[in-house]
Scaffold this motif. Structure first.
Motif, PDB file in Angstrom:
ATOM      1  N   GLY A   1      41.061  38.644  41.568  1.00  0.00           N
ATOM      2  CA  GLY A   1      41.573  38.782  43.359  1.00  0.00           C
ATOM      3  C   GLY A   1      41.764  40.065  43.656  1.00  0.00           C
ATOM      4  N   LEU A   2      41.896  39.243  44.897  1.00  0.00           N
ATOM      5  CA  LEU A   2      40.860  41.041  45.570  1.00  0.00           C
ATOM      6  C   LEU A   2      42.045  42.247  45.544  1.00  0.00           C
ATOM      7  CD1 LEU A   2      39.629  38.666  48.305  1.00  0.00           C
ATOM      8  CD2 LEU A   2      38.454  39.879  47.194  1.00  0.00           C
TER       9      LEU A   2
ATOM     10  N   GLY B   1      43.497  29.291  43.431  1.00  0.00           N
ATOM     11  CA  GLY B   1      45.154  29.603  42.599  1.00  0.00           C
ATOM     12  C   GLY B   1      44.713  30.968  41.904  1.00  0.00           C
TER      13      GLY B   1
ATOM     14  N   ASN C   1      39.834  48.208  44.189  1.00  0.00           N
ATOM     15  CA  ASN C   1      38.569  47.610  45.189  1.00  0.00           C
ATOM     16  C   ASN C   1      38.559  48.571  46.441  1.00  0.00           C
ATOM     17  OD1 ASN C   1      39.937  45.823  46.036  1.00  0.00           O
ATOM     18  ND2 ASN C   1      39.605  44.788  44.848  1.00  0.00           N
TER      19      ASN C   1
ATOM     20  N   PHE D   1      42.795  38.274  52.314  1.00  0.00           N
ATOM     21  CA  PHE D   1      41.731  38.561  51.903  1.00  0.00           C
ATOM     22  C   PHE D   1      41.789  40.603  50.843  1.00  0.00           C
ATOM     23  CE2 PHE D   1      40.509  37.123  56.302  1.00  0.00           C
ATOM     24  CZ  PHE D   1      39.775  36.569  55.672  1.00  0.00           C
ATOM     25  N   SER D   2      42.915  39.992  50.943  1.00  0.00           N
ATOM     26  CA  SER D   2      43.927  41.616  49.576  1.00  0.00           C
ATOM     27  C   SER D   2      44.843  40.721  48.838  1.00  0.00           C
ATOM     28  CB  SER D   2      44.413  42.491  50.660  1.00  0.00           C
ATOM     29  OG  SER D   2      45.364  41.649  51.560  1.00  0.00           O
ATOM     30  N   ARG D   3      45.259  41.834  48.092  1.00  0.00           N
ATOM     31  CA  ARG D   3      46.108  41.923  46.940  1.00  0.00           C
ATOM     32  C   ARG D   3      47.633  41.293  47.331  1.00  0.00           C
ATOM     33  NH1 ARG D   3      47.025  46.120  42.775  1.00  0.00           N
ATOM     34  NH2 ARG D   3      44.805  46.163  43.210  1.00  0.00           N
TER      35      ARG D   3
ATOM     36  N   ARG E   1      51.678  34.768  38.204  1.00  0.00           N
ATOM     37  CA  ARG E   1      50.994  35.871  39.282  1.00  0.00           C
ATOM     38  C   ARG E   1      51.089  37.299  38.888  1.00  0.00           C
ATOM     39  NH1 ARG E   1      49.558  31.764  41.533  1.00  0.00           N
ATOM     40  NH2 ARG E   1      51.067  30.395  42.533  1.00  0.00           N
TER      41      ARG E   1
ATOM     42  N   GLU F   1      46.377  29.566  36.365  1.00  0.00           N
ATOM     43  CA  GLU F   1      46.798  29.485  37.958  1.00  0.00           C
ATOM     44  C   GLU F   1      47.743  29.414  38.254  1.00  0.00           C
ATOM     45  OE1 GLU F   1      44.267  26.306  39.432  1.00  0.00           O
ATOM     46  OE2 GLU F   1      42.489  28.073  38.466  1.00  0.00           O
TER      47      GLU F   1
ATOM     48  N   GLN G   1      42.806  33.388  42.207  1.00  0.00           N
ATOM     49  CA  GLN G   1      42.967  34.403  42.475  1.00  0.00           C
ATOM     50  C   GLN G   1      44.245  35.389  43.322  1.00  0.00           C
ATOM     51  OE1 GLN G   1      39.854  34.458  45.101  1.00  0.00           O
ATOM     52  NE2 GLN G   1      38.457  34.771  43.988  1.00  0.00           N
ATOM     53  N   PHE G   2      45.362  34.251  42.837  1.00  0.00           N
ATOM     54  CA  PHE G   2      46.312  34.458  43.364  1.00  0.00           C
ATOM     55  C   PHE G   2      47.379  35.552  42.017  1.00  0.00           C
ATOM     56  CE2 PHE G   2      49.237  32.922  46.953  1.00  0.00           C
ATOM     57  CZ  PHE G   2      48.448  32.916  47.530  1.00  0.00           C
ATOM     58  N   SER G   3      47.624  36.885  42.345  1.00  0.00           N
ATOM     59  CA  SER G   3      48.086  37.456  41.083  1.00  0.00           C
ATOM     60  C   SER G   3      48.647  38.906  41.992  1.00  0.00           C
ATOM     61  CB  SER G   3      47.491  38.033  40.277  1.00  0.00           C
ATOM     62  OG  SER G   3      47.985  39.082  39.650  1.00  0.00           O
ATOM     63  N   SER G   4      49.245  39.329  41.746  1.00  0.00           N
ATOM     64  CA  SER G   4      50.322  40.657  41.812  1.00  0.00           C
ATOM     65  C   SER G   4      49.240  41.802  41.945  1.00  0.00           C
ATOM     66  CB  SER G   4      51.114  41.014  42.010  1.00  0.00           C
ATOM     67  OG  SER G   4      51.426  41.034  40.733  1.00  0.00           O
ATOM     68  N   LEU G   5      48.801  41.324  40.507  1.00  0.00           N
ATOM     69  CA  LEU G   5      47.088  42.160  40.538  1.00  0.00           C
ATOM     70  C   LEU G   5      47.814  43.097  39.606  1.00  0.00           C
ATOM     71  CD1 LEU G   5      44.383  41.598  42.043  1.00  0.00           C
ATOM     72  CD2 LEU G   5      44.837  41.091  39.946  1.00  0.00           C
TER      73      LEU G   5
ATOM     74  N   HIS H   1      50.272  38.187  47.557  1.00  0.00           N
ATOM     75  CA  HIS H   1      51.143  37.702  47.228  1.00  0.00           C
ATOM     76  C   HIS H   1      52.578  37.891  47.114  1.00  0.00           C
ATOM     77  CE1 HIS H   1      51.715  42.722  45.935  1.00  0.00           C
ATOM     78  NE2 HIS H   1      52.949  42.239  45.587  1.00  0.00           N
TER      79      HIS H   1
ATOM     80  N   ARG I   1      43.104  30.043  49.848  1.00  0.00           N
ATOM     81  CA  ARG I   1      42.933  30.506  48.720  1.00  0.00           C
ATOM     82  C   ARG I   1      43.617  29.437  47.953  1.00  0.00           C
ATOM     83  NH1 ARG I   1      42.698  37.077  49.001  1.00  0.00           N
ATOM     84  NH2 ARG I   1      42.864  36.718  46.413  1.00  0.00           N
ATOM     85  N   PHE I   2      45.032  29.735  48.060  1.00  0.00           N
ATOM     86  CA  PHE I   2      46.447  29.211  47.154  1.00  0.00           C
ATOM     87  C   PHE I   2      46.215  27.565  46.464  1.00  0.00           C
ATOM     88  CE2 PHE I   2      49.816  26.357  46.090  1.00  0.00           C
ATOM     89  CZ  PHE I   2      50.791  27.643  45.855  1.00  0.00           C
TER      90      PHE I   2
END
Lengths: 516, 242
Positions: free
Chosen positions: A515-516, B32, B122, B197-199, A218, A215, B34-38, B202, B27-28
């Protein structure tokens, strides 16, 4: 004295048969998910070989681990300054091609292809893009010395060997190899923890398991660079890093980790070590040649009254201290001094120890007369026409130590930070155990000879018997001494993840969405 | 016209800010994972350098520049009182703007020309790329055509933003600004509204505390020293197992 307990491991390399059952057990439980297909938290490498990811030991490429410069120990490829300035683009990050592109086959084509002149084939398709690919690399691509010119010859451990020594190693008649199973070492000075900018990685105080909080991760991906063993993996789908969790949900329930439980060769031992956390810093800063001694020095004697008292002050439970006293790892590492950490020079103080392999390296063949045996055999049955057998005579033991099929330098670079005497010392012990047991069971070795070898190896007959028992006869309970966890806590810690199997695998009960 | 101005400069900012705050906190707190810089560097590790690095340094400098002009307008004007310093500031900002644009274009091209990246991309990523490129082009356009933005931002836009944050929106000045500036402002609020709603999310979790954090982290499930005192074996707190 700050006594803590650590679940620690010993892998007995003499016993590893390279069957990869451990890898499969681990994969089936933890990494059979999208984005994790390429990950092998547990993998078995053939040595000499380049391993997985390719040439992971070469820190000039991957910049992993700690380095000591001017008396200061810093992370080689990450750390505060380097990590934060390289956060937008990490120049030392391995990419998927350094591991391999995960693939599957279009098996359905075998069944559904229309009738034709040719046999249908199952083409390989990438598990990332779904498109057909040419497989250039896969798990255990260099297994059993396959592709030696490309892999075995490029083993980073060969760099200190002369060209002639390397040539000898790869002569077809003399070629030897052994297996090196690797999991996360759950280090005392983990580089991944030090490198994580978001603080998602931590070492559990209770049992020393190093975990990544999914969680909080990052995707700054510094742990992948920092881990010199490349045992932290980036999940390209979820954007989170993942690593071996030492099957902590199983440990808490009193079960051995899946890779250890399933080990066919029974090479794996797991138990508690008590260690002194105050000594870690000094050990990490010591010179390279002292690293292993200082590392072993951190590990405490669980029978020492002072240690027990200090452990209790720190909240270590009686049952854990008890487990530490029966720990097979303690016996191998401290009592018998048979096991060594992998690449101690990375300065992470790995808590997974290896008993160096003896047989594949020492064994030579000699010509024997098989005619008596061959005559007894039914000519239709298998005919034994090979007159070469392993030479098990022990007369020239110490002489052959210097003529082993593997240069000592090779194993020393792998397991003892270059110290050849340390490897020799272990081999002498392993051989002395064999000679001693031959005296006991076969009786064709004289007492003088056996006693002398034992003395020279620095072990007693009782120790040799102990080593023999734990190596050859040990039962499940002897190999895995897991301190019991309170059941109510085990439930609290471990949520049932069966519902979300294939999506998570970390004790997170909610459905995992990228994540989005 | 008035209604449009009211919508874009009063309603939109408040909508964007509320969505940003509520969405990010939600979201935080609850998402959690989904919190990523991806990061996609793992799938493509070379072209990223020419996109990510110029973009990020550019956007950080420009974001901080806008923030400083908003927070300390008087100091910025004082700094700009000498033409040389004004020129230095404006030219630096323009260079960072170009760096950001180059980075964005490289990132966009990289993302749509590398086959593997299609599978970690996406629709929102495309929206964000296009919005950011639009925003950067508008910014550069304004900087070139309506010179010395750092000065007039401090005198014209800082009061407007203040009026938004003090809940007394005053759009008399903003509604008189040229269309490009208006578009730039609208774009900014749209981006803010899209953050949850987006990356882009981060950027809310930069690893600043890493600077003063000790390298090693060990965690216990409980206060281990409180757990057990050997002198009082039957204390209320029973030994925990570990």
């Amino acid at each position: 004295m700050d006594v803590r307990s650590q679940i620690s491991m010993v892998f007995h390399l003499d016993k590893c048969i390279g069957c990869h059952t451990c890898s499969i057990a681990c994969k089936n439980i933890w990494t059979d998910r999208k984005g994790a297909e390429y990950m092998w938290w547990n993998n078995v490498e053939t040595k000499p070989g380049t391993g997985y990811p390719t040439k992971w030991e070469d820190q000039n490429i991957y910049r992993g681990g700690w380095q000591k410069t001017n008396g200061k120990v810093t992370l080689k490829g990450a750390g505060k300054r380097r990590g934060l300035t390289n956060i937008f683009y990490n120049p030392n990050l391995p990419v998927i091609d350094d591991y391999y592109e995960p693939f599957t086959y279009k098996y359905l084509d075998l069944i559904e292809s229309p009738e034709g002149d040719d046999q249908p084939t199952a083409r390989p398709v990438s598990l990332i893009t779904g498109k057909p690919i040419d497989i250039k690399m896969g798990p255990n691509w260099d297994d059993d010395l396959s592709g030696t010119p490309d892999y075995g010859r490029n083993d980073p451990n060969l760099k200190n060997l002369s060209a002639a020594e390397q040539e000898v190693m790869f002569q077809l008649e003399r070629m030897a190899f052994f297996y090196l199973p690797r999991i996360c070492n759950h280090c005392l000075n983990p580089a991944c923890v030090g490198a994580c900018p978001s603080g998602a990685i931590y070492k559990r105080g209770e049992d020393g398991v190093v975990l990544i909080n999914q969680e909080v991760c990052r995707a700054w991906r510094m742990c992948v660079t920092a881990c010199p063993y490349k045992k932290s993996y980036y999940n390209w789908h979820t954007g989170k890093s993942e690593k071996c969790i030492l099957c902590f949900p199983r440990l808490e329930a009193g079960l051995a980790p899946a890779c250890m439980h399933s080990c066919v060769g029974r090479i794996r031992y797991l138990g508690v070590l008590l260690y002194d956390a105050d000594k870690i810093e000094a050990a990490v800063h010591d010179d390279e040649k002292n690293l292993i001694d200082r590392h072993l020095d951190i590990i405490l004697d669980p029978f020492d009254e002072k240690v027990i008292r200090a452990a209790k002050m720190n909240g270590v439970a009686d049952s854990t201290i008890h487990a530490a006293q029966f720990s097979p790892v303690y016996k191998y590492v401290k009592e018998w001094k048979l096991a060594l950490p992998l690449h101690a020079e990375f300065r992470t103080l790995p808590m997974l120890f290896y008993v160096p392999p003896l047989l594949p390296v020492m064994a030579t063949v000699k010509q024997v007369d098989n005619s008596d045996q061959a005559e007894k055999m039914n000519p239709i049955a298998k005919y034994w026409d090979d007159n070469w057998l392993y030479d098990t005579s022990t007369k020239e033991l110490w002489g052959t130590l210097d003529q082993v099929r593997f240069p000592l330098k090779y194993l020393a670079s792998l397991l003892s930070a270059g110290n050849e005497d340390m490897i020799k010392d272990k081999w002498k012990k392993l051989m002395a155990v064999r000679i001693h047991r031959r005296r006991v069971t076969v009786g064709d070795v004289s007492n003088e000879k056996a006693d002398e070898t034992l003395r020279e190896a620095g072990i007693t007959a009782e120790m040799a018997d102990g080593i023999f028992y734990l190596t050859a006869l040990a039962k499940f309970e002897d190999r895995f001494v897991i301190p019991p966890a309170h059941r109510e806590q085990a439930i609290e810690m471990l949520d049932f993840t069966g519902d979300t199997k294939g999506e998570v695998g970390f004790g997170i009960k909610s459905k995992i969405r990228r994540g989005l | 016209m008035n209604a449009l101005n009211n919508f874009f400069f009063i309603a939109l900012p408040y909508m964007a800010l509320v969505i940003f705050l509520v969405g990010s906190i939600y979201r935080f707190t609850y998402k959690g994972f989904q919190f990523s810089s991806l990061s996609s560097q793992f799938l493509e590790g070379r072209k990223l350098f020419y996109g990510s690095v110029p973009f990020h340094w550019g956007v950080i400098f420009l974001f901080l520049g806008h923030l400083i002009a908003f927070l300390f307008p008087r100091e910025v004007l004082a700094w700009n009182s000498q033409p040389v310093r004004l020129m230095i500031l404006e030219i630096t900002a323009f260079i960072f703007g170009i760096s950001m644009l180059v980075g964005l274009v490289n990132l966009l091209v990289r993302r749509y020309t590398t086959p593997r990246l299609k599978f970690v991309t996406n629709k929102m990523d495309l929206v964000i790329y296009l919005l950011l490129i639009f925003q950067t082009v508008m910014g550069l356009w304004i900087a070139y055509n309506f010179r010395w933005g750092s000065s007039w931002f401090s005198t014209l836009l800082t009061p407007y933003l203040n009026s938004i944050f003090t809940l007394q929106p005053d759009i008399t000045v903003v509604s008189l600004l040229p269309l490009t500036v208006k578009l730039h402002i609208i774009g900014a609020f749209v981006i803010i509204g899209l953050i949850p709603f987006s990356r882009l999310i981060h950027f809310l979790v930069p690893p600043i505390d890493y600077i003063w954090r000790p390298y090693q982290q060990v965690r216990w499930y409980w206060g281990r020293r409180k757990v057990r005192s050997p002198r009082t074996p039957w204390s209320v707190q029973r030994p925990k197992n570990n």
